[in-house]
Design an enzyme around this catalytic site. Structure first.
Site, PDB file in Angstrom:
ATOM      1  N   LYS A  83       0.853  -1.188   0.000  1.00 24.68           N
ATOM      2  CA  LYS A  83       0.000   0.000   0.000  1.00 24.68           C
ATOM      3  C   LYS A  83       0.890   1.240   0.000  1.00 24.68           C
ATOM      4  O   LYS A  83       1.792   1.371   0.846  1.00 24.68           O
ATOM      5  CB  LYS A  83      -0.842  -0.020   1.261  1.00 24.68           C
ATOM      6  CG  LYS A  83      -2.194   0.615   1.151  1.00 24.68           C
ATOM      7  CD  LYS A  83      -2.924   0.358   2.468  1.00 24.68           C
ATOM      8  CE  LYS A  83      -4.324   0.850   2.441  1.00 24.68           C
ATOM      9  NZ  LYS A  83      -4.897   0.841   3.796  1.00 24.68           N
ATOM     10  N   VAL A  84       0.645   2.118  -0.957  1.00 28.79           N
ATOM     11  CA  VAL A  84       1.449   3.349  -1.056  1.00 28.79           C
ATOM     12  C   VAL A  84       0.507   4.550  -1.099  1.00 28.79           C
ATOM     13  O   VAL A  84      -0.612   4.456  -1.601  1.00 28.79           O
ATOM     14  CB  VAL A  84       2.357   3.354  -2.320  1.00 28.79           C
ATOM     15  CG1 VAL A  84       3.332   2.189  -2.317  1.00 28.79           C
ATOM     16  CG2 VAL A  84       1.532   3.355  -3.606  1.00 28.79           C
TER      17      VAL A  84
END
Ligand code: E4P
Length: 218
Positions: A83-84
């Site tokens: 997750k960014v």
């Protein structure tokens, strides 16, 4: 529509997995902190409870360090989804990781233009936060409709993962719009089962069954 559980609480994930409704899990640094567990350890445990994607979020802000963190996280299990955040460095990381075959969930999306950028960067999932959008005087569901329209216009494969879900109406509206996935706290997923007429119906049928004096199992 796929259902992801938005939690790092193992007991809740086990309970949902047992219903057969669980398609994946999302976590974030706040949920990890709330669990009180070690990030790596709890993420590994969650990955063993579902075959679906388990989002684990990087905390670095620059691309090089995000890549280093992703390298550590993706070794946890094959179903880890990195997750960014929706920033320039986040999307650079997204592009590099997805080109390398790693799933990426781009988080903290609050506009359809941001979602367009994430799709162009090859995101596996885009996470528009509908609850936080509503909280700030915007219309979370309008955001989902706009992203659906844009992705369909251009045939993007990026899946719309409705996040920051607060209540059952968010789930219903997301399904009507055609969102691919929604992630919600376990209590919201469990509340989808509830209907007063179901409870009343069971009560009435059981009362009448009592009168027959019969037993199905003998
Ligand atoms: C999921 O990926 C998000 O981190 C989460 O849905 C955020 O929800 P919140 O706005 O309730 O914290």
């Amino acid at each position: 529509m796929k259902f992801f559980a938005d939690t790092a609480e193992i007991d809740d994930i086990k309970e949902l997995a047992a219903t057969g409704l669980l398609d994946g899990v999302t976590t974030n640094p706040s949920l990890i902190a709330k669990s009180g567990r070690d990030f790596m350890e709890v993420t590994r445990e969650i990955c063993g409870l579902t075959d679906g994607p388990v989002s684990a979020e990087v905390v670095a802000l620059d691309h090089a360090t995000m890549m280093k963190e992703a390298e550590v996280l993706r070794k946890i299990a094959d179903n880890v989804c990195i997750k960014v955040p929706l920033t320039i460095d986040g999307l650079k990381t997204c592009k590099a990781l997805t080109e390398d075959g790693t799933m990426v969930n781009v988080t903290l999306c609050f506009s359809a233009n941001q979602a367009l950028l994430a799709a162009k960067a090859g995101a596996t999932f885009i996470s528009p936060f509908v609850g936080r959008h509503d909280d700030n005087g915007f219309d979370g569901m309008e955001l989902i409709s706009d992203i659906r329209l844009i992705y369909d216009n251009y045939g993007f494969d990026t899946e719309i993962l409705v996040a920051s879900v607060r209540h059952v109406t968010h789930v219903l509206e997301s399904a009507k719009i055609g969102a691919d996935v929604m992630t919600a706290p376990p209590k919201v997923i469990k509340s989808l089962f509830n209907h007063i007429l179901t409870d009343k119906g069971i009560e009435g049928f059981l009362a009448d069954w009592e009168k027959t004096g019969q037993s199905i199992t003998g």
